[in-house]
Design a protein around this motif. Sequence first.
Motif, PDB file in Angstrom:
ATOM      1  N   PHE A   1       0.461  13.693  -8.734  1.00 41.89           N
ATOM      2  CA  PHE A   1       0.789  12.653  -7.762  1.00 41.89           C
ATOM      3  C   PHE A   1      -0.413  11.821  -7.326  1.00 41.89           C
ATOM      4  N   GLY A   2      -1.613  12.187  -7.752  1.00 41.59           N
ATOM      5  CA  GLY A   2      -2.781  11.389  -7.418  1.00 41.59           C
ATOM      6  C   GLY A   2      -2.633   9.921  -7.792  1.00 41.59           C
ATOM      7  N   PRO A   3      -2.205   9.614  -9.030  1.00 43.77           N
ATOM      8  CA  PRO A   3      -2.024   8.198  -9.411  1.00 43.77           C
ATOM      9  C   PRO A   3      -0.845   7.531  -8.698  1.00 43.77           C
ATOM     10  N   VAL A   4       0.089   8.334  -8.166  1.00 40.05           N
ATOM     11  CA  VAL A   4       1.287   7.774  -7.547  1.00 40.05           C
ATOM     12  C   VAL A   4       0.987   7.225  -6.153  1.00 40.05           C
ATOM     13  N   ILE A   5       0.053   7.845  -5.436  1.00 46.54           N
ATOM     14  CA  ILE A   5      -0.180   7.511  -4.018  1.00 46.54           C
ATOM     15  C   ILE A   5      -0.573   6.043  -3.809  1.00 46.54           C
ATOM     16  N   PRO A   6      -1.573   5.496  -4.539  1.00 47.45           N
ATOM     17  CA  PRO A   6      -1.898   4.075  -4.332  1.00 47.45           C
ATOM     18  C   PRO A   6      -0.743   3.140  -4.687  1.00 47.45           C
ATOM     19  N   ILE A   7       0.003   3.481  -5.757  1.00 42.65           N
ATOM     20  CA  ILE A   7       1.127   2.640  -6.179  1.00 42.65           C
ATOM     21  C   ILE A   7       2.231   2.679  -5.128  1.00 42.65           C
ATOM     22  N   ALA A   8       2.553   3.878  -4.664  1.00 37.72           N
ATOM     23  CA  ALA A   8       3.581   4.009  -3.632  1.00 37.72           C
ATOM     24  C   ALA A   8       3.149   3.278  -2.361  1.00 37.72           C
ATOM     25  N   ALA A   9       1.862   3.369  -2.012  1.00 36.60           N
ATOM     26  CA  ALA A   9       1.355   2.695  -0.809  1.00 36.60           C
ATOM     27  C   ALA A   9       1.602   1.193  -0.889  1.00 36.60           C
ATOM     28  N   PHE A  10       1.346   0.607  -2.065  1.00 38.14           N
ATOM     29  CA  PHE A  10       1.572  -0.830  -2.230  1.00 38.14           C
ATOM     30  C   PHE A  10       3.043  -1.181  -2.069  1.00 38.14           C
ATOM     31  N   PHE A  11       3.929  -0.387  -2.694  1.00 34.33           N
ATOM     32  CA  PHE A  11       5.345  -0.746  -2.666  1.00 34.33           C
ATOM     33  C   PHE A  11       6.006  -0.437  -1.337  1.00 34.33           C
ATOM     34  N   TYR A  12       5.437   0.494  -0.564  1.00 32.60           N
ATOM     35  CA  TYR A  12       5.949   0.707   0.792  1.00 32.60           C
ATOM     36  C   TYR A  12       5.715  -0.522   1.668  1.00 32.60           C
ATOM     37  N   LEU A  13       4.725  -1.352   1.293  1.00 28.58           N
ATOM     38  CA  LEU A  13       4.491  -2.598   2.030  1.00 28.58           C
ATOM     39  C   LEU A  13       5.687  -3.538   1.950  1.00 28.58           C
ATOM     40  N   GLY A  14       6.472  -3.402   0.901  1.00 30.93           N
ATOM     41  CA  GLY A  14       7.597  -4.310   0.703  1.00 30.93           C
ATOM     42  C   GLY A  14       8.755  -4.063   1.637  1.00 30.93           C
ATOM     43  N   ASP A  15       8.718  -2.921   2.346  1.00 36.25           N
ATOM     44  CA  ASP A  15       9.843  -2.595   3.224  1.00 36.25           C
ATOM     45  C   ASP A  15       9.321  -2.212   4.610  1.00 36.25           C
ATOM     46  N   SER A  16       9.818  -1.119   5.141  1.00 40.04           N
ATOM     47  CA  SER A  16       9.512  -0.745   6.519  1.00 40.04           C
ATOM     48  C   SER A  16       8.061  -0.327   6.724  1.00 40.04           C
ATOM     49  N   GLY A  17       7.361   0.013   5.651  1.00 40.22           N
ATOM     50  CA  GLY A  17       5.979   0.475   5.798  1.00 40.22           C
ATOM     51  C   GLY A  17       5.002  -0.598   6.248  1.00 40.22           C
ATOM     52  N   PHE A  18       5.373  -1.860   6.092  1.00 38.46           N
ATOM     53  CA  PHE A  18       4.441  -2.950   6.406  1.00 38.46           C
ATOM     54  C   PHE A  18       3.937  -2.874   7.841  1.00 38.46           C
ATOM     55  N   THR A  19       4.854  -2.718   8.775  1.00 37.94           N
ATOM     56  CA  THR A  19       4.485  -2.715  10.197  1.00 37.94           C
ATOM     57  C   THR A  19       3.578  -1.539  10.526  1.00 37.94           C
ATOM     58  N   GLN A  20       3.856  -0.374   9.949  1.00 34.94           N
ATOM     59  CA  GLN A  20       3.050   0.810  10.253  1.00 34.94           C
ATOM     60  C   GLN A  20       1.686   0.758   9.576  1.00 34.94           C
ATOM     61  N   MET A  21       1.596   0.114   8.409  1.00 28.74           N
ATOM     62  CA  MET A  21       0.317   0.043   7.694  1.00 28.74           C
ATOM     63  C   MET A  21      -0.569  -1.081   8.225  1.00 28.74           C
ATOM     64  N   ILE A  22       0.018  -2.233   8.466  1.00 31.83           N
ATOM     65  CA  ILE A  22      -0.771  -3.428   8.779  1.00 31.83           C
ATOM     66  C   ILE A  22      -0.538  -3.914  10.203  1.00 31.83           C
ATOM     67  N   GLY A  23       0.711  -3.841  10.661  1.00 33.23           N
ATOM     68  CA  GLY A  23       1.026  -4.327  11.993  1.00 33.23           C
ATOM     69  C   GLY A  23       2.189  -5.299  11.953  1.00 33.23           C
ATOM     70  N   ASP A  24       2.530  -5.840  13.097  1.00 29.80           N
ATOM     71  CA  ASP A  24       3.682  -6.726  13.210  1.00 29.80           C
ATOM     72  C   ASP A  24       3.269  -8.162  12.879  1.00 29.80           C
ATOM     73  N   TYR A  25       3.029  -8.411  11.590  1.00 35.00           N
ATOM     74  CA  TYR A  25       2.538  -9.725  11.163  1.00 35.00           C
ATOM     75  C   TYR A  25       3.507 -10.454  10.238  1.00 35.00           C
ATOM     76  N   LEU A  26       4.703  -9.911  10.037  1.00 39.33           N
ATOM     77  CA  LEU A  26       5.671 -10.584   9.182  1.00 39.33           C
ATOM     78  C   LEU A  26       6.221 -11.827   9.897  1.00 39.33           C
ATOM     79  N   PRO A  27       6.661 -12.842   9.134  1.00 41.24           N
ATOM     80  CA  PRO A  27       7.214 -14.045   9.758  1.00 41.24           C
ATOM     81  C   PRO A  27       8.432 -13.719  10.625  1.00 41.24           C
ATOM     82  N   LYS A  28       8.678 -14.545  11.614  1.00 44.93           N
ATOM     83  CA  LYS A  28       9.809 -14.343  12.509  1.00 44.93           C
ATOM     84  C   LYS A  28      11.115 -14.387  11.710  1.00 44.93           C
ATOM     85  N   GLY A  29      11.979 -13.423  11.965  1.00 43.18           N
ATOM     86  CA  GLY A  29      13.255 -13.363  11.256  1.00 43.18           C
ATOM     87  C   GLY A  29      13.199 -12.655   9.921  1.00 43.18           C
TER      88      GLY A  29
END
Length: 468
Positions: free
Chosen positions: A317-345
């Motif tokens: 799973f070592g190679p999976v972690i960075p890839i999964a981290a990137f794709f979690y950004l596409g959904d609910s993970g964005f706010t927890q990883m980066i913050g509330d910076y998505l466009p309104k709506g």
Amino acid sequence: MGVELTALHWIYVLFILFIICFMVMRRDTTLVCIAGIFLIAITATGSLSGSVSSIFTSFIFAITELLSTILVISIIVAMSRTLTATGINDVMISPFARFIRTPALAYWTIGILMMVISWFFWPSPAVALMGAVLLPVAIRVGLPALGVAMAMNLFGHGIALSGDFIIQAAPKLTADAAGLPVGDVISASVPLVIVMGAVTTITAFFLIKRDMKNGKLTAATGIANNSPSALQADSSNAQMLSLNQKRFFALLIPLLFAADVAAMFVLDLQGGDATALVGGTSIFILLIITLAAHRNKGLEKTTSYLIEGFQFGFRVFGPVIPIAAFFYLGDSGFTQMIGDYLPKGSHGIVNDLGIGLASVVPLSKEVGAITLTAVGVITGLDGSGFSGISLAGSIANLFAAAIGTGAATLTALGQVAAIWIGGGTLVPWALIPAAAICNVDAFELARRNLLPVTIGLVVTTIVAMFLI
């Protein structure tokens, strides 16, 4: 269009394309994923320090999401080491040897047994658990070693791993990336796994029979060398347990796992709860066998087996972690990883892209099914099968949002395609466990699997079009 696509969305799409290109070229994608996380973070926040921190935060988020999966696989591998070292695996599998009287019975018995064991132990440990015992029996009744390897490979690394109904590591990854409940993906994958498995294994069986009849497949075909494999050598273990003790444990272990399966149905356990039950049972089995076999050294050997298991788990799973981290950004993970910076709506980067795509391109379920199979095949080329299924889940979510239906089926289709290709049936470096135990050439095994797996993928993709 209903949603505003910003630079964040286009950067995400660009890096998805980069990841696919790198996978096609058989290059590692870790650096690409980290660069994508950093660029998305700095675009969203404008803060250099915050963006650097987001890389670490995203890894923590991904590990937290995957930890139960990594842990249960590590524990199961640790347990399988004890079964191999004590010879219990020999006793567990030996009763099935009496049913193997013809090459056809050898193929189907080994295959079905491999599938069932792989549901509980995962395929690579399952190869070690049963290969050394049943390989000589199959060869004695006339099934060449290459045929044995194909059976173990297609049923274990193909059917069992692509569905992964018990441990649920694969559906957990794809479901998270697609933003779906694990149970939905598992339910949607059942007909696809059945179709893919039936078409592939039956096709492979007829090709084996044909080639044996015309002399193209013999006992010497694909043999790597004349020395016993490392896995076979490991099976000559010290007599740490008496025969009666081995028989007791060989009976106890299937009963405990059967009780787990019954509990899953009765108590309606899925996802993390089901994984926890299997993991706890595996720890219990590991402890009692290690203490019984090693006696005074049991405490130290328990730790030793666990270390082996964790080394395997994090290596996979070592190679999976960075890839999964990137794709979690596409959904609910964005706010927890980066913050509330998505466009309104915004409903998440992937959902936004799906809505935008639907307004521009008239997508159909046929296009979606073909695309997800292609994505699964491409992501499987890295030889892991798991590192790319987050991408498959993410793209399935995107297409489902565009089509308006079929999220679970598309996700399951991407998962099945990725794992059949990369999990150990076509990519040569993923075939090593089965090739090693059968002492055959991995590239020859891949070549033999190519036609059955290709036919299976085509038929499964067509079936998926009707299920969406």
